[in-house]
Scaffold this motif. Structure first.
Motif, mmCIF file in Angstrom:
data_model
loop_
_atom_site.group_PDB
_atom_site.id
_atom_site.type_symbol
_atom_site.label_atom_id
_atom_site.label_comp_id
_atom_site.label_asym_id
_atom_site.label_seq_id
_atom_site.Cartn_x
_atom_site.Cartn_y
_atom_site.Cartn_z
ATOM 1 N N PRO A 11 -11.658 -27.124 4.227
ATOM 2 C CA PRO A 11 -11.573 -28.349 3.835
ATOM 3 C C PRO A 11 -12.980 -29.004 3.893
ATOM 4 N N ILE A 12 -13.221 -30.112 3.098
ATOM 5 C CA ILE A 12 -14.381 -30.650 2.892
ATOM 6 C C ILE A 12 -14.982 -31.270 3.962
ATOM 7 N N GLY A 13 -14.366 -31.555 4.995
ATOM 8 C CA GLY A 13 -15.014 -32.113 6.394
ATOM 9 C C GLY A 13 -15.528 -30.678 7.119
ATOM 10 N N SER A 14 -14.931 -29.590 6.982
ATOM 11 C CA SER A 14 -15.754 -28.396 7.668
ATOM 12 C C SER A 14 -17.009 -28.093 6.722
ATOM 13 N N ILE A 15 -16.725 -27.998 5.417
ATOM 14 C CA ILE A 15 -17.866 -27.829 4.531
ATOM 15 C C ILE A 15 -19.041 -28.640 5.012
ATOM 16 N N ALA A 16 -18.838 -30.023 5.009
ATOM 17 C CA ALA A 16 -19.770 -31.074 5.417
ATOM 18 C C ALA A 16 -20.471 -30.507 6.627
ATOM 19 N N ALA A 17 -19.734 -30.396 7.927
ATOM 20 C CA ALA A 17 -20.308 -29.830 9.033
ATOM 21 C C ALA A 17 -21.257 -28.684 9.045
ATOM 22 N N SER A 18 -20.644 -27.683 8.054
ATOM 23 C CA SER A 18 -21.413 -26.348 8.152
ATOM 24 C C SER A 18 -22.599 -26.358 7.339
ATOM 25 N N CYS A 19 -22.741 -27.373 6.524
ATOM 26 C CA CYS A 19 -24.002 -27.806 5.689
ATOM 27 C C CYS A 19 -24.882 -28.642 6.616
ATOM 28 N N GLY A 20 -24.513 -29.029 7.775
ATOM 29 C CA GLY A 20 -25.387 -30.003 8.579
ATOM 30 C C GLY A 20 -25.170 -31.313 8.249
ATOM 31 N N ILE A 21 -24.089 -31.952 7.755
ATOM 32 C CA ILE A 21 -23.871 -33.206 7.745
ATOM 33 C C ILE A 21 -22.442 -33.303 8.519
ATOM 34 N N SER A 22 -22.404 -34.170 9.816
ATOM 35 C CA SER A 22 -21.023 -33.786 10.424
ATOM 36 C C SER A 22 -20.313 -35.177 10.094
ATOM 37 N N ASP A 23 -20.906 -36.250 9.449
ATOM 38 C CA ASP A 23 -20.260 -37.407 8.962
ATOM 39 C C ASP A 23 -19.671 -37.161 7.826
ATOM 40 N N ILE A 24 -18.368 -37.073 7.478
ATOM 41 C CA ILE A 24 -18.067 -36.795 6.130
ATOM 42 C C ILE A 24 -17.955 -37.828 5.089
ATOM 43 N N ASN A 25 -18.031 -39.173 5.683
ATOM 44 C CA ASN A 25 -18.304 -40.426 4.678
ATOM 45 C C ASN A 25 -19.735 -40.283 4.112
ATOM 46 N N TYR A 26 -20.657 -39.994 5.222
ATOM 47 C CA TYR A 26 -22.152 -39.894 4.824
ATOM 48 C C TYR A 26 -22.365 -38.517 3.750
ATOM 49 N N PHE A 27 -21.516 -37.570 4.178
ATOM 50 C CA PHE A 27 -21.740 -36.605 3.207
ATOM 51 C C PHE A 27 -21.043 -36.745 1.881
ATOM 52 N N THR A 28 -20.264 -37.507 1.645
ATOM 53 C CA THR A 28 -19.624 -37.925 0.343
ATOM 54 C C THR A 28 -20.705 -38.797 -0.336
ATOM 55 N N LYS A 29 -21.178 -39.468 0.412
ATOM 56 C CA LYS A 29 -22.294 -40.474 -0.173
ATOM 57 C C LYS A 29 -23.403 -39.800 -0.659
ATOM 58 N N VAL A 30 -23.788 -38.733 -0.132
ATOM 59 C CA VAL A 30 -25.059 -37.960 -0.455
ATOM 60 C C VAL A 30 -24.573 -37.062 -1.536
ATOM 61 N N PHE A 31 -23.225 -36.593 -1.545
ATOM 62 C CA PHE A 31 -22.801 -35.741 -2.639
ATOM 63 C C PHE A 31 -22.889 -36.506 -3.803
ATOM 64 N N VAL A 32 -22.314 -37.855 -3.903
ATOM 65 C CA VAL A 32 -22.104 -38.493 -4.967
ATOM 66 C C VAL A 32 -23.533 -39.091 -5.568
ATOM 67 N N LYS A 33 -24.669 -38.991 -4.758
ATOM 68 C CA LYS A 33 -25.943 -39.338 -5.105
ATOM 69 C C LYS A 33 -26.326 -38.082 -6.032
#
Length: 279
Positions: free
Chosen positions: A244-266
């Motif tokens: 799941p995307i939330g698990s991927i975000a956490a394993s990459c060091g970004i626990s907040d999925i919304n912030y992860f999505t924002k950074v990914f889009v950037k």
């Protein structure tokens, strides 16, 4: 009687080369017989030359530099400069004037990254080989000579950058080696909670100095480098796992999925869910 022997090619680049490449304005070699001053200013050109043998002086930015065999010069000709061979030890030079749409910004970045207008590399061959290849390409003018010249000019500029990375700080300890340790630490521990304060304490370097030198040497801020590494890892997991995307975000060091999505889009101009579908 001429005061030097020269072998030069004056180039007229195509409009396509001017818009898309680094391009040669003129290139060649020169052997001085007696002192002769070459002086220019306000010229839209970058000049790179190697002193093959002999000695002389360069006047640039209000300073006089004594230069000799094995020295390399890389200057922006928009600023006034002059160079002159010595009378006692006339020099032989190999050189190129070149430019391009982003040339001025390239040179500014080179200086920002610690590059010098005068340096003495341990190995001249990357520079002399590229200069020789440039002259040959301009002489032969095959169907792709402008692409080849862009490559050789890029080789020269890259070698200038790499030479800047070989210098040491005033304490004799290579700041480049320390920044490599910082970079390696980020590569290995990107999934941890890494902060500038932590890195400063861990590597015994002030936050200001760490931030400045890391960006100067690596071309990006510590934060951007860390996020880039995290997004790169996330892209692998999105493509090659069903996590799941939330698990991927956490394993990459970004626990907040919304912030992860924002950074990914950037970085990727699309949310992670779209990236997974496309790839």
């Amino acid at each position: 009687m001429e005061n030097h022997h020269s072998n030069r090619i004056i180039a007229t680049p195509s409009s396509y080369a001017k818009s898309h490449y680094l391009y040669v304005q003129e290139t060649g070699s020169l052997q001085s017989i007696e002192p002769h001053v070459s002086r220019r200013d306000d010229l839209a050109s970058l000049l790179f030359f190697v002193v093959i043998k002999g000695s002389g002086t360069l006047t640039c930015q209000g300073k006089v530099y004594h230069i000799g065999t094995g020295d390399c010069i890389f200057i922006n000709c928009l600023e006034e400069y002059a160079h002159e061979s010595s009378k006692e030890d006339p020099w032989t030079l190999s050189w190129v004037h070149f430019y391009g749409k982003e040339a001025a910004e390239l040179y500014r970045h080179y200086l920002e990254q610690g590059g010098e207008l005068l340096f003495h590399p341990s190995d001249l061959s990357p520079f002399t080989n590229a200069l020789e290849a440039l002259f040959t390409a301009q002489s032969d003018k095959n169907a792709f000579y402008e692409q080849l010249c862009h490559k050789y000019l890029t080789d020269i500029v890259t070698s200038c950058y790499l030479n800047a990375g070989s210098e040491t700080d005033k304490n004799g300890d290579s700041i480049y080696k320390k920044m490599e340790l910082v970079r390696s630490y980020i590569e290995e521990h990107f999934s941890d909670n890494i902060s500038l304060d932590f890195l400063s304490d861990h590597f015994f370097i002030s936050k200001f100095h760490l931030s400045r030198e890391f960006k100067r040497i690596n071309g990006v801020t510590i934060g951007n480098y860390l996020n880039g590494k995290r997004i790169n890892e996330a892209k692998k997991l999105l493509r090659f796992t069903d996590q799941p995307i939330g698990s991927i975000a956490a394993s990459c060091g970004i626990s907040d999925i919304n912030y992860f999505t924002k950074v990914f889009v950037k970085y990727e101009s699309m949310p992670p869910s779209h990236y997974r579908k496309k790839w």
